[in-house]
Design an enzyme around this catalytic site. Structure first.
Site, PDB file in Angstrom:
ATOM      1  CE  LYS A   1     -57.871  30.694 -42.492  1.00 51.40           C
ATOM      2  NZ  LYS A   1     -58.899  30.860 -41.433  1.00 51.40           N
TER       3      LYS A   1
ATOM      4  CG  PHE B   1     -60.441  34.039 -32.303  1.00 51.57           C
ATOM      5  CD1 PHE B   1     -59.558  34.347 -33.326  1.00 51.57           C
ATOM      6  CD2 PHE B   1     -61.484  34.920 -32.047  1.00 51.57           C
ATOM      7  CE1 PHE B   1     -59.699  35.492 -34.092  1.00 51.57           C
ATOM      8  CE2 PHE B   1     -61.644  36.074 -32.808  1.00 51.57           C
ATOM      9  CZ  PHE B   1     -60.744  36.359 -33.831  1.00 51.57           C
TER      10      PHE B   1
ATOM     11  NE  ARG C   1     -65.187  39.151 -46.399  1.00 52.89           N
ATOM     12  CZ  ARG C   1     -64.455  38.473 -45.510  1.00 52.89           C
ATOM     13  NH1 ARG C   1     -63.185  38.214 -45.763  1.00 52.89           N
ATOM     14  NH2 ARG C   1     -64.984  38.056 -44.380  1.00 52.89           N
TER      15      ARG C   1
ATOM     16  CB  THR D   1     -66.290  33.063 -40.476  1.00 50.79           C
ATOM     17  OG1 THR D   1     -66.013  34.337 -41.068  1.00 50.79           O
ATOM     18  CG2 THR D   1     -65.092  32.630 -39.659  1.00 50.79           C
TER      19      THR D   1
ATOM     20  NE  ARG E   1     -63.768  30.809 -44.592  1.00 50.05           N
ATOM     21  CZ  ARG E   1     -63.683  32.104 -44.361  1.00 50.05           C
ATOM     22  NH1 ARG E   1     -64.783  32.857 -44.351  1.00 50.05           N
ATOM     23  NH2 ARG E   1     -62.517  32.658 -44.107  1.00 50.05           N
TER      24      ARG E   1
ATOM     25  CG  ASN F   1     -62.244  29.299 -41.669  1.00 49.04           C
ATOM     26  OD1 ASN F   1     -61.043  29.314 -41.934  1.00 49.04           O
ATOM     27  ND2 ASN F   1     -62.883  30.356 -41.198  1.00 49.04           N
TER      28      ASN F   1
ATOM     29  CG  HIS G   1     -57.153  35.253 -44.471  1.00 48.02           C
ATOM     30  ND1 HIS G   1     -57.659  35.905 -43.374  1.00 48.02           N
ATOM     31  CD2 HIS G   1     -56.583  36.219 -45.243  1.00 48.02           C
ATOM     32  CE1 HIS G   1     -57.402  37.199 -43.475  1.00 48.02           C
ATOM     33  NE2 HIS G   1     -56.741  37.409 -44.599  1.00 48.02           N
TER      34      HIS G   1
END
Length: 144
Positions: A9, A57, A85, A91, A102, A112, A115
């Site tokens: 991100k 959100f 994951r 998250t 994260r 965070n 994705h």
């Protein structure tokens, strides 16, 4: 071999964490089958996160995802979705296990770092959103 989508991100890109995150993926045994850096448009971000359009959100997420460049990846390997994951962590970075992406690079639930696809089915849809079939290689195929 499974494939999954990962997005580094804007926060991680702007803080020059791309290389460290790629190393985490590769050191875990995941291979990079496709990768591109891009700056998402409002329309692209809204389309990608369309499933969240009714959530409170949504607009904040879209605004964040268009705030700077992202790196979009297809990761390949055994159990790629679940492995990615695990590497990402929860998250909310405050709840993410120590050593996860994260926990190391995330700032908040909204900012965070990465994705990752949550299911194999969603991975296929998300990969197709960003990559044509010709752009995704078989990263597990041995070199001749």
């Amino acid at each position: 071999m499974e494939q999954t989508l990962s997005i580094i991100k804007p926060d991680s890109v702007s803080k020059a964490h791309i290389g460290e995150i790629l190393s985490i993926f590769e050191q875990s045994g995941l291979r990079i089958a496709a990768m591109k850096m891009m700056h998402l448009s409002q329309t692209e971000a809204e389309g990608f996160y369309f499933v969240h359009r009714e959530r409170p959100f949504f607009q904040e997420l879209v605004d964040f995802m268009v705030s700077g460049p992202v790196v979009v990846l297809v990761l390949e390997g055994a159990n790629a979705v679940s492995r990615n994951r695990e590497l990402m962590g929860a998250t909310n970075p405050a709840e993410a296990a120590s050593g996860t992406i994260r926990a190391k690079f995330g700032e908040s639930i909204g900012v965070n770092a990465v994705h990752g696809s949550d299911t194999l089915e969603n991975a296929a849809v998300e990969i197709a959103y960003f990559f044509s079939k010709i752009e995704v290689v078989n990263a597990s195929k041995p070199l001749v």
